[in-house]
Structures are given as structure tokens and as C-alpha cells.
Design a protein around this motif. Structure first.
Motif, PDB file in Angstrom:
ATOM      1  N   LEU A   1      11.471  -5.925  -2.016  1.00  0.00           N
ATOM      2  CA  LEU A   1      10.733  -6.804  -2.927  1.00  0.00           C
ATOM      3  C   LEU A   1       9.623  -6.091  -3.702  1.00  0.00           C
ATOM      4  O   LEU A   1       9.385  -6.436  -4.872  1.00  0.00           O
ATOM      5  N   PRO A   2       8.892  -5.137  -3.106  1.00  0.00           N
ATOM      6  CA  PRO A   2       7.898  -4.436  -3.926  1.00  0.00           C
ATOM      7  C   PRO A   2       8.511  -3.771  -5.158  1.00  0.00           C
ATOM      8  O   PRO A   2       7.892  -3.715  -6.223  1.00  0.00           O
ATOM      9  N   ILE A   3       9.751  -3.264  -5.034  1.00  0.00           N
ATOM     10  CA  ILE A   3      10.432  -2.638  -6.174  1.00  0.00           C
ATOM     11  C   ILE A   3      10.778  -3.697  -7.218  1.00  0.00           C
ATOM     12  O   ILE A   3      10.557  -3.502  -8.425  1.00  0.00           O
ATOM     13  N   TYR A   4      11.317  -4.845  -6.749  1.00  0.00           N
ATOM     14  CA  TYR A   4      11.643  -5.921  -7.688  1.00  0.00           C
ATOM     15  C   TYR A   4      10.392  -6.423  -8.398  1.00  0.00           C
ATOM     16  O   TYR A   4      10.403  -6.655  -9.615  1.00  0.00           O
ATOM     17  N   ALA A   5       9.310  -6.612  -7.644  1.00  0.00           N
ATOM     18  CA  ALA A   5       8.085  -7.156  -8.236  1.00  0.00           C
ATOM     19  C   ALA A   5       7.477  -6.187  -9.250  1.00  0.00           C
ATOM     20  O   ALA A   5       7.032  -6.603 -10.328  1.00  0.00           O
ATOM     21  N   GLN A   6       7.466  -4.887  -8.922  1.00  0.00           N
ATOM     22  CA  GLN A   6       6.785  -3.915  -9.781  1.00  0.00           C
ATOM     23  C   GLN A   6       7.667  -3.357 -10.890  1.00  0.00           C
ATOM     24  O   GLN A   6       7.203  -3.180 -12.022  1.00  0.00           O
ATOM     25  N   ASP A   7       8.954  -3.126 -10.599  1.00  0.00           N
ATOM     26  CA  ASP A   7       9.784  -2.352 -11.533  1.00  0.00           C
ATOM     27  C   ASP A   7      10.924  -3.123 -12.187  1.00  0.00           C
ATOM     28  O   ASP A   7      11.462  -2.672 -13.204  1.00  0.00           O
ATOM     29  N   ILE A   8      11.352  -4.261 -11.607  1.00  0.00           N
ATOM     30  CA  ILE A   8      12.498  -4.992 -12.168  1.00  0.00           C
ATOM     31  C   ILE A   8      12.058  -6.299 -12.813  1.00  0.00           C
ATOM     32  O   ILE A   8      12.382  -6.585 -13.976  1.00  0.00           O
TER      33      ILE A   8
ATOM     34  N   GLN B   1       0.825  -1.207   0.000  1.00  0.00           N
ATOM     35  CA  GLN B   1       0.000   0.000   0.000  1.00  0.00           C
ATOM     36  C   GLN B   1       0.861   1.258   0.000  1.00  0.00           C
ATOM     37  O   GLN B   1       0.611   2.201  -0.763  1.00  0.00           O
ATOM     38  N   VAL B   2       1.896   1.273   0.858  1.00  0.00           N
ATOM     39  CA  VAL B   2       2.731   2.465   0.978  1.00  0.00           C
ATOM     40  C   VAL B   2       3.517   2.717  -0.304  1.00  0.00           C
ATOM     41  O   VAL B   2       3.592   3.861  -0.794  1.00  0.00           O
ATOM     42  N   TYR B   3       4.109   1.667  -0.885  1.00  0.00           N
ATOM     43  CA  TYR B   3       4.884   1.876  -2.112  1.00  0.00           C
ATOM     44  C   TYR B   3       3.969   2.266  -3.272  1.00  0.00           C
ATOM     45  O   TYR B   3       4.346   3.071  -4.128  1.00  0.00           O
ATOM     46  N   SER B   4       2.758   1.709  -3.308  1.00  0.00           N
ATOM     47  CA  SER B   4       1.801   2.085  -4.349  1.00  0.00           C
ATOM     48  C   SER B   4       1.408   3.554  -4.225  1.00  0.00           C
ATOM     49  O   SER B   4       1.148   4.238  -5.228  1.00  0.00           O
TER      50      SER B   4
END
Length: 418
Positions: A247-254, A36-39
Motif C-alpha cells: 500500500l505505501p507504493i500504491y499511495a505514493q507512486d500509483i 518510515q522505512v519506505y520513505s
């Protein structure tokens, strides 16, 4: 030893159900908050701030929490801890209301989430020492190693299923109803806990002045080389190996795998750890424990480097799975050392120091990873953390030959005789 020895005690089985429900809810909640926070922000540092908001109160109150746990009845204290967590979960459920997001500034919601995470850190400072102390009151001393293994295994199973379900539930039912599910599991843990009877307080120094109690606890930890070595090694490794927070960065952007892939990535380390822990009920790790702990943390650092460099989803999953498998070895050995070498009247304080060294280093590691990712890039930050873990293991092995030779067989034999 009978691999199911601890499971032959009814209250211990109830305890495992309570622990599973709490770990499941807590780990799922942390994942949903991260997503939620990263989104909302798309800022790596915001992920680090989640960890920082939890670690500040957890560290600052940990020693006082340990003293409080040693001075009070454990079952009812755990009831209060779980009630506090349930209240926080309810608050997060309300904050995730879609109608609230439409009429409230995003920064206000973000700051409110950080505030609840902060209060969660206070609850965590008490819940860890309370659980650690309660185990010792449910099973006899000669069952401690087996009970520690089953307790750690249950912890990992909750840590497997919580993140996995979080990833899928975000996709299926959204953040709001995922928070509702978390709240339900916390209430289930609260109700189950009343199946365990209140326990006696095994502390001959009830009413001991707080600061005298804290000094005694710290003196014991820093004077026991096996405990100090295990806690220090794990703290540094987790501090610099906190890639999980990214992991949110890896899942969404990498890796571009969405919330479902995020759930798989987040669950992979816990699956690996659970496999290790289930195997350890048949193949104990107490012989040559020092060498095994050093090798496990070294393997963890290598896995983090592979994960950081990977651009393949399944290679990333494999690296995280193996990191969890070796981390499971580390956790079992550390918990066995703590259970075997801690006197009953100091369990709360020793567990609090453990939470400061190891538990809080998870959140500090998350902050370190978020900060370094912002300064040097996500991939570089993960590789840097893994490299620092390898250097830490090499340095520890070099300066501490006593720890390298640590073997827990004698301690276990003494408890068997007792």
C-alpha cells in the motif's frame, strides 16, 4: 442466542478494552514503520523485509510459546507480553527522534528498526496463544461462539482505527509523535489488564516434557480435519493475497494520494471486516460454515485482483473494503472452529499452530508481495497473488468434500446443552 451474552461478564468487557488498545497500537505501529522505512529506502523489498523480520522469530518460537502458555497462568503472562511490546514501542519512539536522524547513518537506524521488529515477532508468538487461552477462562463454554465474535470484532475495530489514525497522524504530528501515541496506548492496555483476576491453570499435565507436549499439540491439529482445513485455506490465501504490504507504493507512486490516502486505504479492509463482524452478532455464520469459508476466500481473491488493476482511488478503497468484509467472514468462522473444537488444556498449543499457519502468513505474504513486486512489478504482483488465491480455493473445494459440508451447528448445540 443472546447477541450480547459475552458482554454481560465484566472481565470480558475489560478484556475487550485491553485487546482493542493492543491491536490499535500494534496495527498503528506497523503502518508507521512501513511508511518510515519506505520513505527512507524507496525500495519495495524493504517493505517485505519488515514482514520477514517479524515472521522468522514468530514461527521459530511459536510451538514452544504454545507449550509455555499451556503450562503457566494466563493473566500474568499477558502482562509480560504487553510490557515487552511497550519496551519495543519505546525503542521505536527513540529511533524516530529527528535529532537522531541528523547524527546517525540511515542504514544504522534501518537495521535498528528491523531488530526491534524481530523482537516484536517473539512477543507476538506468545501474545496470540495467551489471549486465545484467556478468553476461555473468562466466559463459560456455551458463550464461546459469541465471545469469539465480539473478540474478533474488537480486533477489527482496532485494526480499523489504528491504520486510519496512523495515516493522519503521520501527516499531522509526524512519525516521531505517532510512535509516542502508540507507546501511550500500550501502557493503557497494561494498566487495564490488572482489572482481570489471575486464572487457574487447567492443564492436568503440568511439567510435561516440552517435545512430548509439542507432538501432542501437532497431532491434535493435524488429526482434526475442520481445524486443519480452515488453517490451511486461510494460510495460502493470506500468503498470496498480501497486497496490503504494498500500500505505501500504491499511495505514493500509483494513486498519488499521500499519507492521508494511505491511511484510508490501509483502514478500508478493516472497516469492511468490522461491518461484517458486527452483523454476525445478529446473523451467525455457523451454519454451512465450510461453504461460506470457501466463498469468502474466493471473494477475497477477486477483490485483490480488482485492487491490483485499479488506478482510481475510490475503486481501490471499495475493493479493499469488500476484501475486508469477506475476510471478516473467514476470521469469524475460523475462530469459532478453534474455540469449539479445542480442549482447554491444548488452547495455547493450538493457538500457536494457528499463529504459524495464519498470523505468520501475513508477514510471509508481505515478503512474497515485496519480492514479486521487485521482480515483476507492483501491479502484476498483486494480480498474481489474487489469482493464486482463487486457484487455492478451487483446489481445496475439489479435494475436500468433507470440508465443504462442514457445519458447526451440532457443536454449538452440544455446548448449549453442556
Amino acid at each position: 442466542m443472546d447477541p450480547y451474552a459475552a458482554l454481560r461478564f465484566r472481565e470480558f468487557n475489560v478484556f475487550l478494552l485491553v485487546r482493542f488498545a493492543m491491536v490499535f497500537a500494534w496495527s498503528m505501529q506497523f503502518i508507521v514503520i512501513e511508511w518510515q522505512v519506505y520513505s527512507m529506502t524507496k525500495d519495495p523489498l524493504s517493505l517485505g523485509l519488515i514482514g520477514l523480520m517479524e515472521v522468522i522469530p514468530a514461527v521459530s518460537t511459536a510451538l514452544f510459546a504454545g507449550h509455555f502458555v499451556d503450562q503457566n497462568e494466563k493473566r500474568n503472562l499477558l502482562v509480560k507480553c504487553i510490557f515487552g511490546f511497550s519496551t519495543i514501542s519505546l525503542g521505536l519512539f527513540i529511533l524516530s527522534l529527528p535529532s537522531l536522524a541528523q547524527h546517525t547513518d540511515a542504514k544504522t537506524i534501518l537495521y535498528a528498526i528491523y531488530t526491534l521488529v524481530f523482537f516484536g515477532g517473539i512477543v507476538r508468538a506468545f501474545i496470540g496463544p495467551t489471549i486465545f487461552s484467556l478468553i476461555a477462562l473468562i466466559v463459560p463454554k456455551n458463550i464461546y461462539p459469541n465471545a469469539a465474535t465480539w473478540s474478533s470484532t474488537t480486533w477489527q475495530l482496532g485494526a480499523v482505527l489504528g491504520p486510519a489514525l496512523a495515516g493522519f497522524s503521520i501527516s499531522w504530528i509526524g512519525v516521531h509523535w505517532s510512535m509516542c501515541l502508540i507507546f501511550g496506548f500500550s501502557l493503557m492496555a497494561l494498566l487495564l489488564l490488572f482489572q482481570i483476576e489471575r486464572k487457574p491453570i487447567l492443564n492436568p499435565k503440568i511439567g510435561e516434557p516440552v517435545f512430548q507436549s509439542l507432538r501432542e499439540g501437532l497431532r491434535f491439529v493435524f488429526g482434526t480435519k475442520a481445524i486443519l482445513g480452515a488453517l490451511s485455506l486461510d494460510m495460502i490465501a493470506v500468503l498470496f493475497g498480501g497486497a496490503i504490504a504494498l500500500l505505501p507504493i500504491y499511495a505514493q507512486d500509483i494513486l498519488h494520494v499521500g499519507s492521508e490516502g494511505f491511511g484510508v486505504l490501509r483502514a478500508a479492509p478493516a472497516v469492511g471486516a468490522a461491518v461484517t463482524m458486527l452483523g454476525s452478532t445478529r446473523f451467525p455464520l455457523h451454519k454451512n460454515a465450510g461453504k461460506k469459508l470457501l466463498l469468502a476466500v474466493f471473494g477475497f481473491g477477486l477483490c485483490m485482483i480488482v485492487f491490483g488493476l485499479s488506478t482510481s482511488f475510490w475503486l481501490s478503497v471499495a475493493a479493499l473494503f469488500l476484501s475486508g468484509a469477506v475476510d471478516g467472514i473467514s476470521m469469524i468462522i475460523r475462530q469459532t472452529i478453534l474455540q469449539l473444537k479445542t480442549p482447554d488444556n491444548m488452547r495455547g498449543r493450538v493457538a500457536s499452530v494457528n499463529s504459524m499457519f495464519v498470523g505468520s502468513s501475513n508477514e510471509l505474504g508481505a515478503f512474497e508481495s515485496g519480492l514479486t513486486a521487485k521482480l515483476m512489478g507492483t501491479v502484476t504482483a498483486v494480480v498474481f497473488g489474487g489469482t493464486m488465491t482463487l486457484l487455492t480455493v478451487g483446489f481445496t473445494a475439489l479435494i475436500s468434500p468433507t470440508f465443504r459440508k462442514l457445519d458447526l451447528q451440532r457443536d454449538i448445540d452440544e455446548h448449549e446443552v453442556g
